[in-house]
Motif scaffolding. Structure first.
Motif, mmCIF file in Angstrom:
data_model
loop_
_atom_site.group_PDB
_atom_site.id
_atom_site.type_symbol
_atom_site.label_atom_id
_atom_site.label_comp_id
_atom_site.label_asym_id
_atom_site.label_seq_id
_atom_site.Cartn_x
_atom_site.Cartn_y
_atom_site.Cartn_z
ATOM 1 N N ASP A 1 67.967 65.282 39.857
ATOM 2 C CA ASP A 1 67.552 63.906 39.555
ATOM 3 C C ASP A 1 67.206 63.125 40.823
ATOM 4 O O ASP A 1 66.747 61.983 40.732
ATOM 5 C CB ASP A 1 68.650 63.168 38.796
ATOM 6 C CG ASP A 1 68.929 63.777 37.436
ATOM 7 O OD1 ASP A 1 70.119 63.915 37.083
ATOM 8 O OD2 ASP A 1 67.957 64.119 36.726
ATOM 9 N N VAL B 1 59.960 59.606 33.087
ATOM 10 C CA VAL B 1 61.397 59.660 32.801
ATOM 11 C C VAL B 1 61.693 59.085 31.420
ATOM 12 O O VAL B 1 62.279 59.753 30.568
ATOM 13 C CB VAL B 1 62.201 58.899 33.863
ATOM 14 C CG1 VAL B 1 63.684 58.884 33.504
ATOM 15 C CG2 VAL B 1 61.985 59.509 35.246
ATOM 16 N N TYR C 1 62.649 56.331 42.115
ATOM 17 C CA TYR C 1 62.448 55.875 40.745
ATOM 18 C C TYR C 1 61.675 54.568 40.743
ATOM 19 O O TYR C 1 62.050 53.618 41.452
ATOM 20 C CB TYR C 1 63.782 55.682 40.042
ATOM 21 C CG TYR C 1 64.447 56.978 39.655
ATOM 22 C CD1 TYR C 1 65.008 57.816 40.621
ATOM 23 C CD2 TYR C 1 64.508 57.387 38.324
ATOM 24 C CE1 TYR C 1 65.589 59.016 40.278
ATOM 25 C CE2 TYR C 1 65.104 58.591 37.968
ATOM 26 C CZ TYR C 1 65.641 59.396 38.951
ATOM 27 O OH TYR C 1 66.227 60.591 38.597
ATOM 28 N N ARG D 1 59.606 58.891 38.118
ATOM 29 C CA ARG D 1 60.252 59.285 39.364
ATOM 30 C C ARG D 1 59.389 60.283 40.118
ATOM 31 O O ARG D 1 58.592 60.998 39.518
ATOM 32 C CB ARG D 1 61.638 59.877 39.092
ATOM 33 C CG ARG D 1 61.631 61.206 38.355
ATOM 34 C CD ARG D 1 63.056 61.613 38.003
ATOM 35 N NE ARG D 1 63.096 62.915 37.338
ATOM 36 C CZ ARG D 1 64.195 63.451 36.824
ATOM 37 N NH1 ARG D 1 65.354 62.795 36.882
ATOM 38 N NH2 ARG D 1 64.149 64.645 36.256
ATOM 39 N N CYS E 1 59.634 51.595 38.207
ATOM 40 C CA CYS E 1 59.344 51.085 36.876
ATOM 41 C C CYS E 1 57.879 50.659 36.819
ATOM 42 O O CYS E 1 57.243 50.409 37.862
ATOM 43 C CB CYS E 1 60.251 49.923 36.504
ATOM 44 S SG CYS E 1 60.032 48.448 37.496
ATOM 45 N N TRP F 1 59.896 54.083 33.075
ATOM 46 C CA TRP F 1 60.478 54.550 34.328
ATOM 47 C C TRP F 1 59.855 55.901 34.661
ATOM 48 O O TRP F 1 59.746 56.780 33.790
ATOM 49 C CB TRP F 1 61.992 54.700 34.213
ATOM 50 C CG TRP F 1 62.756 53.417 34.241
ATOM 51 C CD1 TRP F 1 63.234 52.718 33.175
ATOM 52 C CD2 TRP F 1 63.140 52.690 35.413
ATOM 53 N NE1 TRP F 1 63.883 51.587 33.593
ATOM 54 C CE2 TRP F 1 63.853 51.547 34.973
ATOM 55 C CE3 TRP F 1 62.969 52.870 36.782
ATOM 56 C CZ2 TRP F 1 64.389 50.598 35.848
ATOM 57 C CZ3 TRP F 1 63.492 51.942 37.658
ATOM 58 C CH2 TRP F 1 64.201 50.820 37.194
ATOM 59 N N ARG G 1 54.689 62.704 40.756
ATOM 60 C CA ARG G 1 55.393 61.732 39.931
ATOM 61 C C ARG G 1 55.525 62.267 38.506
ATOM 62 O O ARG G 1 54.587 62.886 37.974
ATOM 63 C CB ARG G 1 54.639 60.411 39.924
ATOM 64 C CG ARG G 1 55.298 59.304 39.108
ATOM 65 C CD ARG G 1 54.634 57.977 39.370
ATOM 66 N NE ARG G 1 53.225 57.999 39.059
ATOM 67 C CZ ARG G 1 52.366 57.084 39.487
ATOM 68 N NH1 ARG G 1 52.766 56.107 40.275
ATOM 69 N NH2 ARG G 1 51.093 57.169 39.149
#
Length: 123
Positions: free
Chosen positions: A90, A48, A94, A38, A96, A36, A45
């Motif tokens: 946060d 995570v 996000y 973000r 993957c 992951w 980028r």
């Protein structure tokens, strides 16, 4: 070839929780380590969390350690990111990603990416 679709993002108050899901299709899921990443607004980028093919090894960014948990269900071709104690910092898109090699924090090692899901944490 792997197709990845994220879901579970949204708007949440600080201190709240969300669980992101990433569904994979098109290839044998268990042959990929997963990560992951973000992208906060106006920033690059960042890593995570990542998980090995069968979940035995996980890595976390220091900023999320103890608050986020990555897991996977190879029978469902899905990787998850449980996010607790969310903070305004946060807030990000996000995404993957799938990596045919060993689990890693290095985004350059990932071969396939999803489109991303927006997470917004209000303070």
């Amino acid at each position: 070839q792997v197709q990845l679709v994220e879901s579970g993002g949204g708007l949440v108050q600080a201190g709240g929780s969300l669980r992101l899901s990433c569904a994979a299709s098109g290839s044998t899921f268990s042959t990929y380590s997963m990560g992951w990443f973000r992208r906060p607004p106006g920033k690059e980028r960042e890593f995570v969390a990542s998980i090995s093919r069968f979940g035995g090894t996980t890595y976390y960014a220091d900023s999320v350690k103890g608050r986020f948990t990555i897991s996977r269900d190879n029978a469902k071709n899905t990787v998850y990111l449980q996010m607790n104690s969310l903070e305004a910092e946060d807030t990000a898109v996000y995404s993957c990603a799938a990596n045919s090699g060993s689990t890693t924090r290095d985004s350059r090692k990932y071969d396939y990416w999803g489109q991303g899901t927006q997470v917004t944490v209000s303070s």
